[in-house]
Design a protein around this motif. Structure first.
Motif, PDB file in Angstrom:
ATOM      1  N   GLN A   1       0.805  -1.218   0.000  1.00  0.00           N
ATOM      2  CA  GLN A   1       0.000   0.000   0.000  1.00  0.00           C
ATOM      3  C   GLN A   1       0.837   1.267   0.000  1.00  0.00           C
ATOM      4  OE1 GLN A   1      -2.586  -0.481   3.381  1.00  0.00           O
ATOM      5  NE2 GLN A   1      -3.692  -2.215   2.483  1.00  0.00           N
ATOM      6  N   ASP A   2       2.067   1.178  -0.547  1.00  0.00           N
ATOM      7  CA  ASP A   2       2.852   2.407  -0.663  1.00  0.00           C
ATOM      8  C   ASP A   2       2.321   3.298  -1.773  1.00  0.00           C
ATOM      9  OD1 ASP A   2       3.546   0.549  -2.534  1.00  0.00           O
ATOM     10  OD2 ASP A   2       5.712   0.694  -2.232  1.00  0.00           O
ATOM     11  N   VAL A   3       1.448   2.753  -2.655  1.00  0.00           N
ATOM     12  CA  VAL A   3       0.666   3.536  -3.614  1.00  0.00           C
ATOM     13  C   VAL A   3      -0.794   3.284  -3.270  1.00  0.00           C
ATOM     14  CG1 VAL A   3       0.085   3.869  -6.032  1.00  0.00           C
ATOM     15  CG2 VAL A   3       2.437   3.318  -5.388  1.00  0.00           C
ATOM     16  N   LYS A   4      -1.553   4.338  -3.025  1.00  0.00           N
ATOM     17  CA  LYS A   4      -2.915   4.190  -2.528  1.00  0.00           C
ATOM     18  C   LYS A   4      -3.891   3.931  -3.670  1.00  0.00           C
ATOM     19  CE  LYS A   4      -1.504   4.839   1.622  1.00  0.00           C
ATOM     20  NZ  LYS A   4      -1.405   3.679   2.528  1.00  0.00           N
ATOM     21  N   PRO A   5      -4.887   3.063  -3.461  1.00  0.00           N
ATOM     22  CA  PRO A   5      -5.101   2.239  -2.264  1.00  0.00           C
ATOM     23  C   PRO A   5      -4.105   1.076  -2.162  1.00  0.00           C
ATOM     24  CG  PRO A   5      -6.741   1.721  -3.908  1.00  0.00           C
ATOM     25  CD  PRO A   5      -5.954   2.867  -4.455  1.00  0.00           C
ATOM     26  N   ASN A   6      -3.650   0.537  -3.294  1.00  0.00           N
ATOM     27  CA  ASN A   6      -2.560  -0.426  -3.307  1.00  0.00           C
ATOM     28  C   ASN A   6      -2.002  -0.490  -4.730  1.00  0.00           C
ATOM     29  OD1 ASN A   6      -4.209  -2.304  -4.851  1.00  0.00           O
ATOM     30  ND2 ASN A   6      -5.160  -2.930  -2.936  1.00  0.00           N
ATOM     31  N   ARG A   7      -0.917  -1.233  -4.894  1.00  0.00           N
ATOM     32  CA  ARG A   7      -0.254  -1.273  -6.198  1.00  0.00           C
ATOM     33  C   ARG A   7      -1.152  -1.887  -7.272  1.00  0.00           C
ATOM     34  NH1 ARG A   7       5.688  -3.644  -4.316  1.00  0.00           N
ATOM     35  NH2 ARG A   7       6.278  -1.895  -2.955  1.00  0.00           N
ATOM     36  N   MET A   8      -1.935  -2.900  -6.922  1.00  0.00           N
ATOM     37  CA  MET A   8      -2.759  -3.567  -7.920  1.00  0.00           C
ATOM     38  C   MET A   8      -3.821  -2.623  -8.474  1.00  0.00           C
ATOM     39  SD  MET A   8      -3.028  -6.607  -9.359  1.00  0.00           S
ATOM     40  CE  MET A   8      -3.283  -5.798 -10.923  1.00  0.00           C
ATOM     41  N   ALA A   9      -4.465  -1.869  -7.596  1.00  0.00           N
ATOM     42  CA  ALA A   9      -5.488  -0.920  -8.040  1.00  0.00           C
ATOM     43  C   ALA A   9      -4.872   0.157  -8.933  1.00  0.00           C
ATOM     44  CB  ALA A   9      -6.177  -0.286  -6.837  1.00  0.00           C
ATOM     45  N   LYS A  10      -3.654   0.581  -8.589  1.00  0.00           N
ATOM     46  CA  LYS A  10      -2.979   1.584  -9.418  1.00  0.00           C
ATOM     47  C   LYS A  10      -2.637   1.014 -10.785  1.00  0.00           C
ATOM     48  CE  LYS A  10      -0.866   5.471 -10.280  1.00  0.00           C
ATOM     49  NZ  LYS A  10      -1.659   6.692 -10.579  1.00  0.00           N
ATOM     50  N   ALA A  11      -2.198  -0.233 -10.842  1.00  0.00           N
ATOM     51  CA  ALA A  11      -1.876  -0.865 -12.118  1.00  0.00           C
ATOM     52  C   ALA A  11      -3.113  -0.950 -13.009  1.00  0.00           C
ATOM     53  CB  ALA A  11      -1.288  -2.253 -11.892  1.00  0.00           C
ATOM     54  N   LYS A  12      -4.274  -1.283 -12.432  1.00  0.00           N
ATOM     55  CA  LYS A  12      -5.502  -1.377 -13.225  1.00  0.00           C
ATOM     56  C   LYS A  12      -5.923  -0.001 -13.742  1.00  0.00           C
ATOM     57  CE  LYS A  12      -8.724  -4.073 -11.548  1.00  0.00           C
ATOM     58  NZ  LYS A  12      -9.643  -4.761 -10.603  1.00  0.00           N
TER      59      LYS A  12
END
Length: 569
Positions: A104-115
């Protein structure tokens, strides 16, 4: 709907002007008649049907004029499938779905940011062929390269951590799988990598060198922070956070952004590396650089468009004008009536059977001839007939031509042709057959991961299709344990499927994967039979060779199995 509704305004103006001219002409006619003599006397000289027929001819002319303007407005209804050849670039997007993407160092988490980045990137790449591949410990092709961006975006909901069952992060392995998918395309090719950059000993730099040698550029978007973040663990029952993931020694795992590897991969392939930002400007930069790559020609695609129906009002207008010309101002003499009626009937028959109808009959005849040639295994001749039968909106010739390509063992071209028939706007049954036959083509090329995707789409569209389920299971098995390569003379097709061909005239042939009937076994002549003593001697020799081979295998030390990977994030 109308293509150009502005012509309706011209229609009103033209009809109003025509009606005014007819009224003015009638007034002048009455004035001239009054100058010639007494109105009652003249009325006895003029045939009684003349005024009524004059008004009928005027109505026919005005109505024909209105229909001409309606044809110019371009009425459209119904849709047709149009196949096109366009120049395009080819891109595969690799999305990291390993457990480290839960950080969660990228909000909300890395997976959500990738999508989020992927969704914007797909929009920016409209007009190009784009494929989506998820990876963790192994890569998995979610969508083959397709110009249908909307279909690719539908896969965003399936992108979640854990969608690939094998844990770990194998960037190098995923990059090599993407290269294998792109090698059959010409022109500009690129791979976009959405990941946190952690790799577990799969040599991503070596894969980048292979990409550079193949002329494929790698663009990377690093998702995360160099300082890193522990990986949260959630309770399976409640979903609440229960702690952080630890390694075998009990230490808390800190997942960090591997920028150096991603930057070096981009540098070796003449691509670019960007760290993910809140504004997502990096997506626009990558799309701009991809747009500068060379386009390749000859890519087939399909699209839906409304059918133009202007011929209907145009034909009606011509019919009315013809009737107006054939309608005499007065009743014809009895001796001339049969001839006039025959001429009128011939003209009406010619108008009711336009040239387009004859052309349509010719296409149907070509399609039936192609089906007969296909059944006779004369596939190249059948393809020529299917080309003659092709017309916008009719998928039968295109589908059957793809079948013929499959039978000619042009599996690459056949797969692309079936891909063009998977448009979501087409009927489900047709798309199911197209996905199934595309999977057969991919299996022939030993592209098992892509075949799994095609068969899954076929099963989704037709859950009761036992053949599709069987081939999906076979493709999953072959993807995990590829079978030995077949000998050149081995023509047996394990993924055979008989399609419905009740009426070749109306049904697309779905026979991709059908094999010729087995050849009869050769008969043994009496003089060719082996004696009992010779058979026993050969059996003893074979038994001795098998025992010697067993002793040799026992003396060879067995290789130790590789330990499972320690990293599972």
């Amino acid at each position: 709907m109308l293509r150009d509704p502005a012509y309706l305004l011209w229609l009103l103006a033209a009809c109003g002007a025509a009606a005014a001219l007819f009224i003015r002409a009638a007034g002048r006619r009455r004035a001239l008649t009054a100058l010639l003599g007494d109105e009652g006397t003249l009325a006895r000289l003029i045939p009684p049907e003349a005024p009524a027929r004059r008004r009928l001819k005027a109505v026919l002319q005005v109505t024909a004029l209105a229909l001409l303007f309606l044809a110019l407005a371009g009425p459209q209804w119904g849709v047709e499938l149009v196949t096109t050849r366009a120049s395009t670039r080819h891109v595969i997007v690799l999305v990291d779905v390993s457990y480290s993407m839960t950080a969660q160092d990228v909000k909300p988490n890395r997976m959500a940011k990738a999508k989020s980045e992927l969704s914007l990137l797909l929009e920016r790449l409209r007009g190009d062929g784009v494929g989506v591949m998820a990876f963790a410990g192994q890569p998995f092709l979610l969508s083959p390269v397709t110009p249908d961006i909307d279909a690719a975006k539908q896969l965003l909901g399936t992108l979640e951590v854990g969608v690939v069952p094998e844990p770990g992060t194998a960037i190098g392995r995923a990059l090599r799988a993407a290269l294998a998918c792109l090698q059959r395309y010409q022109g500009g090719k690129a791979i976009v990598l959405l990941t946190d950059g952690e790799d577990h000993r799969t040599d991503p730099l070596g894969a980048a060198d292979a990409a550079a040698a193949a002329g494929v550029r790698v663009f990377s978007i690093g998702i995360g922070s160099p300082e890193g973040e522990p990986l949260p663990m959630k309770d399976a029952a409640s979903g609440a956070m229960s702690g952080y993931k630890k390694d075998k020694s009990g230490a808390t795992i800190i997942s960090r952004l591997g920028e150096e590897t991603l930057r070096e991969m981009a540098s070796r392939t003449k691509g670019a590396y960007y760290r993910a930002t809140a504004s997502e400007d990096e997506v626009a930069e990558i799309a701009k650089q991809i747009s500068e790559l060379d386009r390749s020609l000859g890519t087939e695609g399909s699209s839906q468009r409304y059918k133009n129906r202007f011929l209907y009002p145009l034909a009606a207008a011509l019919l009315l004008l013809l009737l107006e010309l054939l309608l005499p101002a007065t009743e014809a003499a009895p001796s001339r009536r049969p001839l006039a009626r025959a001429a009128g009937a011939a003209a009406l028959l010619a108008l009711l059977l336009p040239a387009g109808r004859a052309e349509a009959l010719g296409r149907e005849a070509a399609l039936r001839k192609g089906n007969k040639l296909y059944d006779a295994r004369r596939y190249e001749e059948a393809m020529a007939r299917y080309k003659e039968a092709a017309k916008p909106g009719d998928v039968r010739p295109f589908f059957n031509s793809a079948d013929a390509l499959y039978q000619l063992e042009a599996y690459d071209e056949a797969g692309d042709s079936f891909q063009a028939l998977t448009d979501p706007k087409l009927p489900k049954q047709l798309r199911s057959r197209a996905f199934y036959n595309q999977g057969n083509s991919l299996m022939k090329q030993q592209r098992y991961a892509e075949a799994v995707t095609a068969y899954r789409q076929a099963v989704t569209l037709a859950p009761d299709d036992a053949d599709a389920r069987h081939n999906l299971a076979a493709a999953l098995k072959f993807r995990k344990e590829p079978p030995p390569k077949k000998k050149p003379d081995d023509k047996k097709d394990p993924d055979k499927k008989d399609q419905d061909k009740k009426d070749p005239k109306d049904q697309p042939k779905g026979g991709a994967g059908q094999d010729p009937p087995p050849r009869p076994e050769p008969k043994t002549r009496p003089q060719d039979r082996m004696s009992k003593e010779d058979a026993q001697r050969l059996l003893r020799s074979a038994d001795e060779k098998e025992k010697a081979a067993q002793r040799q295998r026992q003396n060879v030390p067995q290789p130790s199995k590789a330990p499972p990977p320690v990293e599972d994030w």
